[in-house]
Design a protein around this motif. Structure first.
Motif, PDB file in Angstrom:
ATOM      1  N   ARG A  14       0.799  -1.224   0.000  1.00 27.43           N
ATOM      2  CA  ARG A  14       0.000   0.000   0.000  1.00 27.43           C
ATOM      3  C   ARG A  14       0.833   1.277   0.000  1.00 27.43           C
ATOM      4  O   ARG A  14       0.325   2.350  -0.327  1.00 27.43           O
ATOM      5  N   HIS A  15       2.099   1.174   0.386  1.00 30.63           N
ATOM      6  CA  HIS A  15       2.943   2.368   0.482  1.00 30.63           C
ATOM      7  C   HIS A  15       4.245   2.139  -0.261  1.00 30.63           C
ATOM      8  O   HIS A  15       4.711   1.006  -0.402  1.00 30.63           O
ATOM      9  N   ASP A  16       4.868   3.227  -0.734  1.00 23.56           N
ATOM     10  CA  ASP A  16       6.140   3.083  -1.431  1.00 23.56           C
ATOM     11  C   ASP A  16       7.270   2.882  -0.427  1.00 23.56           C
ATOM     12  O   ASP A  16       7.175   3.266   0.741  1.00 23.56           O
ATOM     13  N   SER A  17       8.342   2.262  -0.892  1.00 16.56           N
ATOM     14  CA  SER A  17       9.439   1.884   0.001  1.00 16.56           C
ATOM     15  C   SER A  17      10.163   3.097   0.586  1.00 16.56           C
ATOM     16  O   SER A  17      10.681   3.037   1.702  1.00 16.56           O
ATOM     17  N   ASP A  18      10.210   4.202  -0.136  1.00 15.38           N
ATOM     18  CA  ASP A  18      10.899   5.387   0.380  1.00 15.38           C
ATOM     19  C   ASP A  18      10.187   5.962   1.607  1.00 15.38           C
ATOM     20  O   ASP A  18      10.833   6.436   2.558  1.00 15.38           O
ATOM     21  N   THR A  19       8.852   5.916   1.599  1.00 15.30           N
ATOM     22  CA  THR A  19       8.091   6.397   2.760  1.00 15.30           C
ATOM     23  C   THR A  19       8.367   5.524   3.974  1.00 15.30           C
ATOM     24  O   THR A  19       8.598   6.025   5.087  1.00 15.30           O
ATOM     25  N   LEU A  20       8.378   4.215   3.779  1.00 19.15           N
ATOM     26  CA  LEU A  20       8.639   3.296   4.889  1.00 19.15           C
ATOM     27  C   LEU A  20      10.078   3.429   5.376  1.00 19.15           C
ATOM     28  O   LEU A  20      10.353   3.281   6.575  1.00 19.15           O
TER      29      LEU A  20
END
Length: 400
Positions: free
Chosen positions: A279-285
């Motif tokens: 659900r989220h991109d890896s850079d945000t995580l």
């Protein structure tokens, strides 16, 4: 551009997953298993705590430099042969550590051990990139790290038990056995880089390839995020045995349990990362993980400087810092490898070499400023946590 399509799909089952996890685990098991024995080793070898902490730094020197060699070699000759050669070197280094008679000798053999162990780690990551790409590669990396976390979870506890039943030398003989068992398991591992996708490059071409990666701001941002985190992590690994066992008088067996608590956090956040990537991109995580690491570093610094909160707050801060691994490592590595996917072996080697090289600095600072208190570990972890946050923000704003 050379095709980067994965050479395998989900049909590659649990067997390959477990073998790759074992290869990745060599980075942690090589150090975590003997952590509870470090104070005993210092007495037996007539060395001070700072010298034994340098066995971590020496290991990281070999680990970071070796990756620069194994990555390009695997791009040219495939993955399996370099892994086998690395395992043989790891076995020799482990035996040397078991036979060492002074602090200098064990530091030297730790470097040899690391030169072999790093082949397993850098090439296991490249194999993941051979098989998967993009967000799927990050998910698989998280899954692998969850499985491989069993090794550092059990490492200090098993090391403490070996120390109870035998001597610290038996711990390194155990690593020799682990090396031989893993070497045998390669018979079950297929080659993930077929001949048509290999790159018979000269030394000059390899240097140019590394130069091309170093000119990419986005690659540098990913490496810096992981590098600051590795520096803080190895500052914790080098300093925690003396902070817990010597300063807070924790039994070596209990130290294993406290260290294992952090690994449980690593496993949990790796699973969370794999699910959230849907659900989220890896850079945000990656940024979320960096913020957790930065906050935890400040908690550890306050605790070790003012002795505020005692052992419970120190354990909590270290648990929080270790737990951020699940969001930082997989996403930073996958992002760095995607910067030049057609040379994933070289990209993995350079990223790993720079990140583990940062670990040399973190562990060395703790050893150099060792004063009998946990404070050197505390301020190094805090500085590295802040650097990790700033680097993750750089990723969000960088372009190639």
């Amino acid at each position: 551009m050379t095709s980067t399509a994965p050479v395998a799909t989900e049909s590659h089952g649990l067997r390959i997953l477990l073998i790759l996890s074992a290869l990745l685990a060599f980075a942690s098991i090589s150090t975590d298993l003997y952590l509870p024995a470090m104070p005993v080793m210092a007495d037996a070898l007539h060395a001070d705590g700072g010298t034994l902490e340098l066995t971590v730094s020496g290991y990281l020197v070999g680990f970071s430099v070796g990756q620069l060699f194994w990555g390009p070699l695997s791009d040219r000759f495939g993955r399996r042969l370099p892994v086998a050669l690395g395992l043989l070197l790891f076995i020799i280094g482990s035996a040397g550590c078991a036979l060492a008679t002074d602090g200098t000798a064990i530091i030297a053999w730790r470097i040899v051990q690391a030169l072999g162990a790093c082949a397993n780690v850098v090439l296991a990551r490249a194999m993941v990139r051979d098989l998967y790409e993009g967000r799927r590669a990050a998910q698989k990396m998280s899954t692998l790290m969850t499985i491989m976390a069993i090794a550092p979870l059990a490492g200090p506890t098993v090391g403490g038990q070996i120390l109870t039943l035998g001597s610290w030398r038996a711990i390194f003989w155990t690593l020799v056995v682990v090396g031989f068992v893993t070497l045998a398991s390669l018979l079950l591992l297929p080659e993930t880089l077929p001949r048509e996708r290999r790159h018979p490059s000269s030394l000059g071409a390899v240097v140019l390839r590394y130069g091309a990666l170093l000119r990419r701001p986005r690659f540098l941002a990913y490496v810096a995020t992981g590098g600051f985190f590795y520096a803080g992590t190895f500052a914790y690994i080098a300093g925690s045995p003396f902070a817990y066992i010597t300063y807070h008088h924790v039994a070596p067996q209990l130290y294993g349990a406290l260290f294992a608590a952090g690994i449980v956090g690593v496993m949990a956040t790796n699973q969370m990362n794999a699910r959230l990537l849907n659900r989220h991109d890896s850079d945000t995580l990656l940024t979320v993980g960096a913020l957790i690491a930065g906050g935890a570093g400040l908690v550890i610094a306050i605790n070790t400087w003012a002795d505020f909160g005692g052992l419970p707050l120190l354990v909590f801060g270290c648990f929080l810092f270790a737990s951020s691994t699940g969001f930082i490592v997989a996403n930073s590595v996958a992002g760095a490898l995607n910067c030049l996917p057609e040379f994933s072996g070289s990209a993995s080697a350079l990223a790993g070499g720079l990140q583990y090289g940062s670990g040399v600095l973190g562990s060395a600072l703790v050893a150099i400023y060792a004063d009998g208190t946990p404070w050197p570990m505390g301020w190094v972890v805090a500085v590295c946590g802040v650097g990790c946050v700033l680097s993750a923000l750089w990723v969000k704003h960088s372009t190639d």
